[in-house]
Design a protein around this motif. Sequence first.
Motif, PDB file in Angstrom:
ATOM      1  N   LYS A  52      13.144 -20.569  16.301  1.00 25.86           N
ATOM      2  CA  LYS A  52      13.161 -19.504  15.303  1.00 25.86           C
ATOM      3  C   LYS A  52      12.245 -19.846  14.134  1.00 25.86           C
ATOM      4  CE  LYS A  52      16.287 -16.723  12.468  1.00 25.86           C
ATOM      5  NZ  LYS A  52      17.705 -16.447  12.110  1.00 25.86           N
ATOM      6  N   LEU A 100      12.844 -12.991  17.701  1.00 24.53           N
ATOM      7  CA  LEU A 100      13.722 -13.235  16.554  1.00 24.53           C
ATOM      8  C   LEU A 100      14.975 -12.363  16.612  1.00 24.53           C
ATOM      9  CD1 LEU A 100      11.139 -13.576  13.640  1.00 24.53           C
ATOM     10  CD2 LEU A 100      12.425 -15.392  14.773  1.00 24.53           C
ATOM     11  N   LYS A 101      14.826 -11.136  17.068  1.00 25.89           N
ATOM     12  CA  LYS A 101      15.989 -10.253  17.194  1.00 25.89           C
ATOM     13  C   LYS A 101      16.991 -10.823  18.197  1.00 25.89           C
ATOM     14  CE  LYS A 101      13.867  -5.821  15.921  1.00 25.89           C
ATOM     15  NZ  LYS A 101      13.479  -4.460  16.403  1.00 25.89           N
ATOM     16  N   THR A 143      17.332 -14.035  19.024  1.00 25.30           N
ATOM     17  CA  THR A 143      17.970 -15.240  18.474  1.00 25.30           C
ATOM     18  C   THR A 143      19.040 -14.862  17.447  1.00 25.30           C
ATOM     19  OG1 THR A 143      16.209 -15.465  16.811  1.00 25.30           O
ATOM     20  CG2 THR A 143      15.967 -16.712  18.868  1.00 25.30           C
ATOM     21  N   ASP A 144      18.777 -13.807  16.684  1.00 24.42           N
ATOM     22  CA  ASP A 144      19.777 -13.341  15.715  1.00 24.42           C
ATOM     23  C   ASP A 144      21.017 -12.813  16.441  1.00 24.42           C
ATOM     24  OD1 ASP A 144      18.210 -14.013  13.567  1.00 24.42           O
ATOM     25  OD2 ASP A 144      17.389 -11.997  13.272  1.00 24.42           O
ATOM     26  N   LYS A 145      20.788 -12.057  17.515  1.00 24.87           N
ATOM     27  CA  LYS A 145      21.901 -11.530  18.306  1.00 24.87           C
ATOM     28  C   LYS A 145      22.712 -12.671  18.912  1.00 24.87           C
ATOM     29  CE  LYS A 145      21.457  -8.091  21.130  1.00 24.87           C
ATOM     30  NZ  LYS A 145      20.950  -7.205  22.219  1.00 24.87           N
ATOM     31  N   ASN A 164      23.044 -15.730  17.723  1.00 23.87           N
ATOM     32  CA  ASN A 164      23.819 -16.388  16.666  1.00 23.87           C
ATOM     33  C   ASN A 164      25.058 -15.581  16.294  1.00 23.87           C
ATOM     34  OD1 ASN A 164      22.106 -18.608  16.430  1.00 23.87           O
ATOM     35  ND2 ASN A 164      20.770 -17.580  14.957  1.00 23.87           N
TER      36      ASN A 164
END
Length: 275
Positions: free
Chosen positions: A143, A170-171, A173-175, A177
């Motif tokens: 990230k 990035l979307k 990886t955010d999801k 997390n």
Amino acid sequence: MGSIINIKLLKDLTAGFKPRQIIGVISEDLLKSYTNKNLIDKYDVYQHLMTFWNATMQDDCYLIADNGWKAELTNINKGKKEIILDCDLLPKTLVIDRFFKVDKKAIEQLEINKESITTQIEEMTEEHSAEDGYFAEMDKVSKVNVQKRLKEIHGDKKAKEEMGVLEAYLKLTDKLNVMKKEIESAISNLDEKVISRYKTLTEEEIKILVVDDKWMTTIEKDIKTELERISQGITRRIKELTERYETPLSKATEEVMALENKVFLHLEKMGFSWK
């Protein structure tokens, strides 16, 4: 199953009983149940019982003999910072399976969703890590490095496609997390419910959980495994006969089914259900 092993006898156990006497009684009952049963060696079945006795049931019986039907949570992670509560006689998994199936299923679904996102990230990483890929020059696809690259190409109209890939990464990886936090929260909430449930367990509920859900479920599963092994052996034998004597396949199949039905008939008479 009750015709093979005396479940009432097990549930009537009280503090102070002699575990060795109990295993003697139930093993004799089991041997008698399988005496003169075609296709099934009673000592093979007996061995499954004794394996489970030595691995688990014996320790459980000594706990009951010492303390009665008590299920108390203790820290099984002694000597370490994190406290993990569980119970040797009645593991939390059994309480969850009987009383919190909905919560368990919800967590399993969250885990499936997490794995799906993880797979998407891995596939994207692999796709764009090849030579000339958008991740090719990164020491490590992470990230932080992706965000760094986005800043470098910010405002570059020629890098529109690359920006799309980086932003999609990035979307995901955010999801991922967010999903991890949801799972952690769901597990924590379930654990609180389970710990609270232990405090209200009745002796009758503990007996059902230990005898029915823990002991008998395992013993029944092991015996079914033995019977499946026998069935597979019959199938192999019929195939050998087919090849040796060129028996028509349809006739061989009928013989296999007849022998398997014979095994299953014995099971039904002894209380097993194969539905």
